[in-house]
Design a protein around this motif. Structure first.
Motif, PDB file in Angstrom:
ATOM      1  N   ILE A 258       0.861  -1.182   0.000  1.00 42.45           N
ATOM      2  CA  ILE A 258       0.000   0.000   0.000  1.00 42.45           C
ATOM      3  C   ILE A 258       0.895   1.228   0.000  1.00 42.45           C
ATOM      4  O   ILE A 258       1.766   1.367   0.862  1.00 42.45           O
ATOM      5  CB  ILE A 258      -0.924   0.009   1.228  1.00 42.45           C
ATOM      6  N   ALA A 259       0.669   2.120  -0.964  1.00 36.51           N
ATOM      7  CA  ALA A 259       1.457   3.347  -1.078  1.00 36.51           C
ATOM      8  C   ALA A 259       2.947   3.045  -0.938  1.00 36.51           C
ATOM      9  O   ALA A 259       3.666   3.657  -0.176  1.00 36.51           O
ATOM     10  CB  ALA A 259       1.016   4.366  -0.026  1.00 36.51           C
ATOM     11  N   ASP A 260       3.383   2.042  -1.688  1.00 41.28           N
ATOM     12  CA  ASP A 260       4.795   1.675  -1.772  1.00 41.28           C
ATOM     13  C   ASP A 260       5.370   1.168  -0.455  1.00 41.28           C
ATOM     14  O   ASP A 260       6.566   1.234  -0.233  1.00 41.28           O
ATOM     15  CB  ASP A 260       5.627   2.861  -2.284  1.00 41.28           C
ATOM     16  N   GLU A 261       4.504   0.699   0.433  1.00 40.59           N
ATOM     17  CA  GLU A 261       5.034   0.061   1.637  1.00 40.59           C
ATOM     18  C   GLU A 261       4.218  -1.191   1.906  1.00 40.59           C
ATOM     19  O   GLU A 261       2.984  -1.147   1.871  1.00 40.59           O
ATOM     20  CB  GLU A 261       4.962   1.017   2.820  1.00 40.59           C
ATOM     21  N   VAL A 262       4.912  -2.285   2.155  1.00 41.88           N
ATOM     22  CA  VAL A 262       4.212  -3.531   2.456  1.00 41.88           C
ATOM     23  C   VAL A 262       3.523  -3.380   3.806  1.00 41.88           C
ATOM     24  O   VAL A 262       4.047  -2.752   4.722  1.00 41.88           O
ATOM     25  CB  VAL A 262       5.224  -4.695   2.459  1.00 41.88           C
ATOM     26  N   ARG A 263       2.322  -3.956   3.914  1.00 43.84           N
ATOM     27  CA  ARG A 263       1.555  -3.844   5.165  1.00 43.84           C
ATOM     28  C   ARG A 263       2.363  -4.291   6.365  1.00 43.84           C
ATOM     29  O   ARG A 263       2.305  -3.676   7.418  1.00 43.84           O
ATOM     30  CB  ARG A 263       0.314  -4.731   5.059  1.00 43.84           C
ATOM     31  N   LEU A 264       3.125  -5.369   6.171  1.00 47.13           N
ATOM     32  CA  LEU A 264       3.890  -5.904   7.295  1.00 47.13           C
ATOM     33  C   LEU A 264       4.903  -4.869   7.785  1.00 47.13           C
ATOM     34  O   LEU A 264       5.114  -4.717   8.992  1.00 47.13           O
ATOM     35  CB  LEU A 264       4.599  -7.193   6.862  1.00 47.13           C
ATOM     36  N   ASP A 265       5.507  -4.137   6.829  1.00 50.72           N
ATOM     37  CA  ASP A 265       6.490  -3.126   7.229  1.00 50.72           C
ATOM     38  C   ASP A 265       5.825  -1.991   7.989  1.00 50.72           C
ATOM     39  O   ASP A 265       6.382  -1.469   8.967  1.00 50.72           O
ATOM     40  CB  ASP A 265       7.216  -2.576   5.996  1.00 50.72           C
ATOM     41  N   THR A 266       4.621  -1.609   7.571  1.00 51.71           N
ATOM     42  CA  THR A 266       3.878  -0.586   8.313  1.00 51.71           C
ATOM     43  C   THR A 266       3.590  -1.075   9.728  1.00 51.71           C
ATOM     44  O   THR A 266       3.715  -0.329  10.705  1.00 51.71           O
ATOM     45  CB  THR A 266       2.559  -0.273   7.590  1.00 51.71           C
ATOM     46  N   ALA A 267       3.218  -2.364   9.823  1.00 53.49           N
ATOM     47  CA  ALA A 267       2.947  -2.928  11.143  1.00 53.49           C
ATOM     48  C   ALA A 267       4.204  -2.883  12.010  1.00 53.49           C
ATOM     49  O   ALA A 267       4.141  -2.577  13.217  1.00 53.49           O
ATOM     50  CB  ALA A 267       2.453  -4.365  10.998  1.00 53.49           C
ATOM     51  N   PHE A 268       5.368  -3.154  11.393  1.00 59.08           N
ATOM     52  CA  PHE A 268       6.635  -3.104  12.144  1.00 59.08           C
ATOM     53  C   PHE A 268       6.885  -1.682  12.644  1.00 59.08           C
ATOM     54  O   PHE A 268       7.245  -1.472  13.807  1.00 59.08           O
ATOM     55  CB  PHE A 268       7.801  -3.541  11.262  1.00 59.08           C
ATOM     56  N   GLU A 269       6.695  -0.709  11.752  1.00 57.51           N
ATOM     57  CA  GLU A 269       6.920   0.689  12.130  1.00 57.51           C
ATOM     58  C   GLU A 269       6.031   1.064  13.310  1.00 57.51           C
ATOM     59  O   GLU A 269       6.487   1.658  14.293  1.00 57.51           O
ATOM     60  CB  GLU A 269       6.607   1.606  10.942  1.00 57.51           C
ATOM     61  N   ALA A 270       4.746   0.698  13.188  1.00 55.08           N
ATOM     62  CA  ALA A 270       3.790   1.069  14.230  1.00 55.08           C
ATOM     63  C   ALA A 270       4.158   0.417  15.554  1.00 55.08           C
ATOM     64  O   ALA A 270       4.128   1.052  16.619  1.00 55.08           O
ATOM     65  CB  ALA A 270       2.384   0.656  13.799  1.00 55.08           C
ATOM     66  N   SER A 271       4.559  -0.879  15.489  1.00 57.02           N
ATOM     67  CA  SER A 271       4.860  -1.563  16.746  1.00 57.02           C
ATOM     68  C   SER A 271       6.144  -1.010  17.368  1.00 57.02           C
ATOM     69  O   SER A 271       6.249  -0.913  18.590  1.00 57.02           O
ATOM     70  CB  SER A 271       4.961  -3.077  16.512  1.00 57.02           C
ATOM     71  N   LEU A 272       7.125  -0.624  16.508  1.00 61.00           N
ATOM     72  CA  LEU A 272       8.367  -0.061  17.051  1.00 61.00           C
ATOM     73  C   LEU A 272       8.089   1.265  17.763  1.00 61.00           C
ATOM     74  O   LEU A 272       8.603   1.515  18.856  1.00 61.00           O
ATOM     75  CB  LEU A 272       9.388   0.139  15.926  1.00 61.00           C
ATOM     76  N   LEU A 273       7.261   2.111  17.128  1.00 58.91           N
ATOM     77  CA  LEU A 273       6.964   3.413  17.743  1.00 58.91           C
ATOM     78  C   LEU A 273       6.218   3.212  19.062  1.00 58.91           C
ATOM     79  O   LEU A 273       6.544   3.831  20.086  1.00 58.91           O
ATOM     80  CB  LEU A 273       6.138   4.264  16.777  1.00 58.91           C
ATOM     81  N   LEU A 274       5.245   2.304  19.043  1.00 52.32           N
ATOM     82  CA  LEU A 274       4.456   2.051  20.243  1.00 52.32           C
ATOM     83  C   LEU A 274       5.356   1.516  21.358  1.00 52.32           C
ATOM     84  O   LEU A 274       5.264   1.939  22.515  1.00 52.32           O
ATOM     85  CB  LEU A 274       3.335   1.056  19.916  1.00 52.32           C
ATOM     86  N   ALA A 275       6.249   0.584  20.995  1.00 50.21           N
ATOM     87  CA  ALA A 275       7.116  -0.017  21.998  1.00 50.21           C
ATOM     88  C   ALA A 275       8.063   1.025  22.582  1.00 50.21           C
ATOM     89  O   ALA A 275       8.289   1.069  23.799  1.00 50.21           O
ATOM     90  CB  ALA A 275       7.909  -1.166  21.377  1.00 50.21           C
ATOM     91  N   ALA A 276       8.623   1.897  21.696  1.00 50.35           N
ATOM     92  CA  ALA A 276       9.546   2.919  22.177  1.00 50.35           C
ATOM     93  C   ALA A 276       8.839   3.851  23.157  1.00 50.35           C
ATOM     94  O   ALA A 276       9.394   4.223  24.198  1.00 50.35           O
ATOM     95  CB  ALA A 276      10.098   3.711  20.988  1.00 50.35           C
ATOM     96  N   LEU A 277       7.593   4.173  22.820  1.00 47.71           N
ATOM     97  CA  LEU A 277       6.837   5.094  23.678  1.00 47.71           C
ATOM     98  C   LEU A 277       6.457   4.428  25.000  1.00 47.71           C
ATOM     99  O   LEU A 277       6.632   5.011  26.085  1.00 47.71           O
ATOM    100  CB  LEU A 277       5.586   5.532  22.910  1.00 47.71           C
ATOM    101  N   ALA A 278       5.985   3.184  24.895  1.00 43.10           N
ATOM    102  CA  ALA A 278       5.468   2.511  26.086  1.00 43.10           C
ATOM    103  C   ALA A 278       6.578   2.183  27.071  1.00 43.10           C
ATOM    104  O   ALA A 278       6.394   2.265  28.285  1.00 43.10           O
ATOM    105  CB  ALA A 278       4.731   1.237  25.674  1.00 43.10           C
ATOM    106  N   THR A 279       7.739   1.832  26.537  1.00 42.22           N
ATOM    107  CA  THR A 279       8.830   1.500  27.453  1.00 42.22           C
ATOM    108  C   THR A 279       9.324   2.761  28.159  1.00 42.22           C
ATOM    109  O   THR A 279       9.763   2.718  29.307  1.00 42.22           O
ATOM    110  CB  THR A 279       9.950   0.760  26.706  1.00 42.22           C
ATOM    111  N   ARG A 280       9.194   3.937  27.485  1.00 38.19           N
ATOM    112  CA  ARG A 280       9.477   5.214  28.154  1.00 38.19           C
ATOM    113  C   ARG A 280       8.496   5.468  29.280  1.00 38.19           C
ATOM    114  O   ARG A 280       8.826   6.043  30.294  1.00 38.19           O
ATOM    115  CB  ARG A 280       9.337   6.340  27.165  1.00 38.19           C
ATOM    116  N   ALA A 281       7.249   5.053  29.036  1.00 38.17           N
ATOM    117  CA  ALA A 281       6.203   5.330  30.015  1.00 38.17           C
ATOM    118  C   ALA A 281       6.235   4.350  31.173  1.00 38.17           C
ATOM    119  O   ALA A 281       5.384   4.415  32.061  1.00 38.17           O
ATOM    120  CB  ALA A 281       4.838   5.282  29.328  1.00 38.17           C
ATOM    121  N   GLY A 282       7.191   3.418  31.112  1.00 39.86           N
ATOM    122  CA  GLY A 282       7.309   2.476  32.218  1.00 39.86           C
ATOM    123  C   GLY A 282       6.456   1.241  32.072  1.00 39.86           C
ATOM    124  O   GLY A 282       6.319   0.457  33.007  1.00 39.86           O
ATOM    125  N   ASP A 283       5.861   1.041  30.897  1.00 40.10           N
ATOM    126  CA  ASP A 283       5.071  -0.169  30.686  1.00 40.10           C
ATOM    127  C   ASP A 283       5.946  -1.259  30.107  1.00 40.10           C
ATOM    128  O   ASP A 283       6.988  -0.990  29.512  1.00 40.10           O
ATOM    129  CB  ASP A 283       3.908   0.123  29.739  1.00 40.10           C
TER     130      ASP A 283
END
Lengths: 437, 398
Positions: free
Chosen positions: A249-274
């Motif tokens: 989709i829009a020159d990015e494989v869905r799986l790669d978008t999922a990776f990006e989203a999970s990396l951002l979420l993980a980076a944020l959540a681990t900062r928040a102490g989760d």
């Protein structure tokens, strides 16, 4: 064996003796000379088998960054090896230059640089090193391919990193570090302290103030309550690597978008102490990160995600509750990164969902196709109207599935490939602020 | 590059080195293929060698209707020694000194040159030439000229003993004009004769125009056999000369080969070798090709496009229009801030109130209008879009 351009040129020059010596005698003479020259040349060429080649490759690199790979060539033979070297990598490694000149006297060593510019993430392998050793007459060359294994793990680019600072600032607002004295949902009692000028008067705890009143008299000491957001919540990210994740989709494989989203979420959540755990799943677990925190979490995540590619199979949703149970027995925020498009295809997901929502907060994140959205509004010719109808149908299907998920107690986050990672991070912050983790 | 196959781990390590056993197997395979090719070529060559039958017309080896085996066998029975030769040198040695021999020249492929006929002249005393070329006539029987086609039945009308013995003959072939000094037989009625005998000193040269009377299929008709035996059986030996195409004895002196130096062929071979060497030089790979499994990639909007084409091909205008209307209704409800459960009537009424348009026209657009053709469909779709825009403008706070 290989012959050089010189060999061809010398052979062509043989036309002169053929004409001058009148035919076959000249031909025979030239053929004999050239054969003799070729044999001598091949015998005098340094043996490629006498070379010892070692490879120095960094173990990891991020997609889009060039990497230097080194070959160290030691000549343990008795003759100088001169000629060309090809360091063969698989095509998507983008190895440059393709061929390099080489001159190693006996007993010496030389280093050759190859620049790799990977065009996709994953495990990239080197096939071998081919050495073509030319003889002193430059007529023929001895060639051999040496097995020198090497591999480079190209990690996902994590381009959504740029959204991280703004989200962390929002997290700080939520956190007690900025003056957050108003009680809200999703906060837990932190401490009582003395009022200082500037504190919100609404945060004054009158009962505590009354208790703290000095029986010996003296001035009234106001006490305020401070609050802080919940900590040590658990987040389980499940990435669907099945059939639908292969779509581009829009020159990015869905799986790669999922990776990006999970990396951002993980980076944020681990900062928040989760605490964040990750699993990539279709019919079996393709990758899993558990029990890592802080900077180590992201490093392990990219490492695990790098070689994973979509599988052309239907994901087995009925295995997901057991998977989540195996990761944590406690209540958690379960993020499913998958695709919601057709009601028919989403049936197993919907059937499984109540089992998850009973115990956990469930967020289903899906990529939407901007091309489809654009198609709904382009209606100038009749074929475009049909296309718009088809696109509207796709949008309605997705909306219907999203409504079904909401009815079953889940939440839905959708967005175009570039927008989904920040949208998911925002949703996480909203949940955290609401204390629903 | 390999076909796009899904997979996380490459099925085979990305390495081109073949195991040694497989390489030996490959070499053996190529050797076997080479042997089969060589054997096949040998078989074809050997098979072609023995069978000269059927190559020439009127060949004395050939029992088929076009051959002349019958005549040759009868001649043998009469005690005539028949020798079949295919090259000039064979012919020379077969003739020897040329006494007691008849030389039959049947150049059915028109191979022989002027020079060959010139050389032939002193070799034999009795020469029979069958359907000769112009060159042969000019060299061997000057004055005799080709006069066109002759065919049918002919009466013996000359003093030639063989012809008189034969009586009437039948055959097809050529006719010739000849000077009065020559013996002319079998006039074709247009001034030509099918058989001409010219005497040049001690030489007798017989030009036989009716070539096909020698053939197996016609030899038995009329007096053909008698004439043939009379012409060819006069002497105890008969040398039957049918030159092959490779009878290089007398190449045309004006051909290309005559102008070539002795280096021409070696030079061509050398240049061929240069070409092959250049191909090997450029074609030799530096190491094996590296293969890679690529992840599978699907274009996401493919389903949408496919469905659109299905709608269009099936002319599903009602279906398309219904979908567009549903989408518009949902968007109108959202813009108006109505509940998701709002009925269509409520949406229509609210829209009419907000935009100030007649509820009936909105209802017509959103529900009852039909799309009879694609043009109407495009019009209705435009109407829906306009309505949405109008409503957005209407509810927009200024």
């Amino acid at each position: 064996m290989a012959i050089s351009g010189w060999f061809v040129a010398v052979l062509a020059v043989g036309a002169v003796p053929v004409v001058l010596l009148g035919g076959w005698p000249g031909f025979a003479l030239w053929a004999a000379l050239l054969t003799l020259g070729g044999i001598v040349d091949a015998l005098l060429a340094g043996s490629p088998g006498g070379l010892r080649v070692t490879r120095e490759v960094p173990a990891r690199s991020r997609l889009g960054e060039p990497v230097e790979a080194r070959l160290v060539i030691v000549n343990s033979g008795r003759r100088t090896v001169r000629g060309a070297v090809r360091d063969a990598w698989q095509p998507s490694a983008g190895a440059r230059p393709a061929r390099q000149r080489l001159l190693v006297p006996p007993g010496e060593r030389r280093a050759l640089q190859t620049t790799l510019t990977p065009t996709r993430r994953g495990e990239l392998r080197a096939a071998g090193v081919t050495v073509r050793s030319t003889g002193p007459l430059h007529l023929v060359a001895r060639q051999r391919t040496l097995r020198v294994p090497g591999a480079l793990r190209v990690l996902p680019p994590f381009a959504s990193r740029r959204h991280l600072p703004s989200r962390i600032a929002r997290l700080r607002e939520l956190d007690g570090r900025t003056s957050l004295l108003v009680r809200g949902q999703g906060t837990e009692f932190d401490s009582l302290r003395e009022y200082v000028r500037g504190d919100d008067v609404r945060s004054i705890d009158w009962r505590a103030t009354a208790r703290r009143r000095d029986p010996a008299g003296g001035g009234a000491k106001l006490v305020v309550r401070t609050w802080r957001p919940e900590r040590d919540r658990r987040i389980v990210i499940v990435i669907d690597s099945g059939r639908s994740a292969a779509a581009r989709i829009a020159d990015e494989v869905r799986l790669d978008t999922a990776f990006e989203a999970s990396l951002l979420l993980a980076a944020l959540a681990t900062r928040a102490g989760d605490r964040v755990d990750l699993a990539v799943y279709d019919r079996r677990v393709r990758g899993r990160v558990q029990g890592a925190t802080g900077a180590q979490l992201l490093a392990r995540m990219v490492d695990v995600l790098a070689p994973i590619e979509p599988e052309l199979i239907e994901p087995d949703w009925y295995g997901v509750p057991a998977l989540v149970r195996s990761i944590t027995p406690h209540r958690a925020l379960v993020v499913l990164l998958t695709t919601i498009d057709a009601p028919g295809a989403a049936q197993p997901l919907l059937a499984m969902l109540p089992e998850l929502t009973r115990r956990h907060t469930v967020v289903v994140a899906s990529v939407t196709d901007p091309e489809v959205i654009a198609a709904t509004a382009t209606r100038t010719a009749s074929d475009e109207v049909y296309r718009a109808a088809s696109a509207e149908r796709a949008v309605q299907d997705a909306t219907r599935v999203a409504a079904a998920i909401r009815r079953l107690g889940g939440e839905v986050v959708t967005g175009a490939p570039q927008e989904l990672p920040p949208a998911l991070a925002d949703h996480y912050l909203a949940l955290k602020a609401a204390g629903r983790l | 590059m390999s076909a796009p196959v899904a997979g996380t781990a490459p099925a085979t390590p990305a390495s081109g080195e073949r195991p040694r056993g497989r390489r030996v197997g490959l070499v053996l395979l190529w050797v076997a293929i080479g042997l089969v090719v060589v054997f096949g070529v040998l078989v074809v060559w050997a098979a072609g060698r023995g069978s000269q039958v059927g190559e020439h017309l009127r060949s004395p080896d050939d029992p088929s209707p076009g051959g002349a085996m019958a005549l040759a066998q009868v001649l043998e029975q009469q005690g005539v020694d028949v020798q079949l030769v295919h090259s000039f040198w064979e012919m020379q040695s077969a003739l020897g000194d040329g006494r007691d021999a008849t030389l039959l020249v049947d150049d059915d492929w028109w191979v022989l040159t002027d020079e060959a006929y010139q050389e032939m002249l002193p070799l034999a005393e009795h020469l029979v030439i069958v359907q000769p070329t112009d060159a042969a006539l000019a060299r061997l029987a000057p004055g005799v000229e080709y006069a066109g086609f002759a065919g049918g039945t002919f009466a013996a009308d000359c003093a030639l003993p063989a012809a008189q013995r034969a009586g009437r003959i039948a055959g097809n072939g050529d006719a010739y004009t000849a000077p009065a000094s020559a013996t002319r037989c079998y006039a074709d009625g247009q001034g030509g004769s099918a058989l001409v005998r010219v005497d040049r000193g001690t030489l007798t040269i017989t030009v036989l125009g009716l070539g096909d009377l020698l053939g197996n299929d016609t030899i038995a008709s009329q007096g053909d056999a008698a004439l043939a035996l009379g012409l060819l059986g006069e002497q105890p030996r008969l040398v039957w000369y049918q030159p092959d195409v490779d009878d290089y004895a007398f190449e045309d002196s004006n051909s290309l080969a005559a102008h070539q130096g002795p280096w021409f062929l070696p030079l061509v071979v050398l240049l061929l070798l240069v070409g092959v060497a250049a191909a090997v030089w450029r074609g030799r790979r530096m190491g094996p090709v590296v293969v890679e499994d690529l992840p599978v990639v699907v274009r996401s909007s493919e389903t949408m496009e496919g469905r659109a084409r299905l709608y269009e091909r099936g002319g599903a205008r009602d279906h398309a229009l219904a979908t567009l209307r549903t989408a518009t209704l949902a968007r109108l409800a959202r813009t108006l801030g109505l509940a998701r459960t709002a009925s269509d009537d409520e949406i229509v009424a609210a829209t009419a109130a907000a935009t100030g348009r007649d509820p009936a026209t909105i209802d017509f657009l959103l529900r009852s209008a039909e799309a009879r053709d694609d043009r109407a469909l495009v019009g209705l779709s435009d109407g829906l879009l306009r309505l949405e825009q109008e409503l957005r403008r209407a509810v927009q706070p200024d």
